[in-house]
Design a protein around this motif. Sequence first.
Motif, PDB file in Angstrom:
ATOM      1  N   ASP A  96       0.719  -1.219  -0.177  1.00 41.08           N
ATOM      2  CA  ASP A  96      -0.072   0.089   0.066  1.00 41.08           C
ATOM      3  C   ASP A  96       0.896   1.274   0.059  1.00 41.08           C
ATOM      4  O   ASP A  96       1.777   1.447   1.050  1.00 41.08           O
ATOM      5  N   CYS A  97       0.677   2.184  -1.026  1.00 40.07           N
ATOM      6  CA  CYS A  97       1.605   3.342  -1.028  1.00 40.07           C
ATOM      7  C   CYS A  97       0.779   4.442  -0.931  1.00 40.07           C
ATOM      8  O   CYS A  97      -0.445   4.553  -1.743  1.00 40.07           O
ATOM      9  N   ARG A  98       1.190   5.536  -0.132  1.00 42.48           N
ATOM     10  CA  ARG A  98       0.532   6.716   0.016  1.00 42.48           C
ATOM     11  C   ARG A  98       1.495   7.769   0.041  1.00 42.48           C
ATOM     12  O   ARG A  98       2.479   7.701   0.495  1.00 42.48           O
ATOM     13  N   LYS A  99       0.814   8.914  -0.680  1.00 42.61           N
ATOM     14  CA  LYS A  99       1.796   9.986  -0.940  1.00 42.61           C
ATOM     15  C   LYS A  99       1.478  11.116   0.249  1.00 42.61           C
ATOM     16  O   LYS A  99       0.259  11.202   0.486  1.00 42.61           O
ATOM     17  N   LYS A 156       5.671  15.413  -0.272  1.00 40.45           N
ATOM     18  CA  LYS A 156       6.745  14.930  -1.477  1.00 40.45           C
ATOM     19  C   LYS A 156       6.974  13.352  -1.236  1.00 40.45           C
ATOM     20  O   LYS A 156       7.822  12.723  -2.213  1.00 40.45           O
ATOM     21  N   HIS A 157       6.839  12.774  -0.201  1.00 40.26           N
ATOM     22  CA  HIS A 157       7.144  11.599   0.261  1.00 40.26           C
ATOM     23  C   HIS A 157       6.219  10.474   0.095  1.00 40.26           C
ATOM     24  O   HIS A 157       4.776  10.759  -0.071  1.00 40.26           O
ATOM     25  N   ILE A 158       6.629   9.365  -0.471  1.00 41.78           N
ATOM     26  CA  ILE A 158       5.836   8.215  -0.633  1.00 41.78           C
ATOM     27  C   ILE A 158       5.967   7.107   0.530  1.00 41.78           C
ATOM     28  O   ILE A 158       7.021   6.935   0.916  1.00 41.78           O
ATOM     29  N   LYS A 211       5.126   3.599   2.134  1.00 40.50           N
ATOM     30  CA  LYS A 211       4.794   2.307   1.910  1.00 40.50           C
ATOM     31  C   LYS A 211       4.512   1.392   3.079  1.00 40.50           C
ATOM     32  O   LYS A 211       5.084   1.428   3.945  1.00 40.50           O
TER      33      LYS A 211
END
Length: 184
Positions: free
Chosen positions: A142-145, A148-150, A152
Amino acid sequence: MLEPDFNTKWKEAICLKIEGGSFICNSIYEGETLLFDSVSGRLSNIYADYRRFKSGVFRYWHIELTDNENGNIYLICFPYTSALFQSVILKLAMTATYNDIRITPYRDNVNANYIRRSHSKVRVYADGMELDMQPLKMPKIDCRKLGKHIIKDYTPRIRTIEGVIDKILTRIRKSSTQARKQPE
């Protein structure tokens, strides 16, 4: 036994990491790095623990092998979210016995047949036979922004791997219990 031949009995566990197609050991001789092509022995444990480094404390997976010849304990260490660790576990799930396990990393760019999607970066053997990966659909990361950072989230994937590890450890305990019950 580590290859090349390594017959000294060490009091402490020998920590190894996989890098560049070899096992790297910095824990035996201070200031000296040893490289090995493979490690083999009886699979005795798989667990997560914290390790201290100069940059902080991080959670790592440990695969513990006990040398069948000299009793040394080898700890193969992987970062907690390592896909390489997951592929090793999925291969170990495909064997019924854990008395003769050998793990051999691929050398970088040496094996022309290496295909990223159909192989991992290591070969795992049980009783001399190479193991395939357990056909298991892994949950997505699951990736969320966040700005500026992602960010995980590996939680569902880690839970799936923990379930596979539990099954492996249950088989190890069951086989060691049966071995103790057999009369000589």
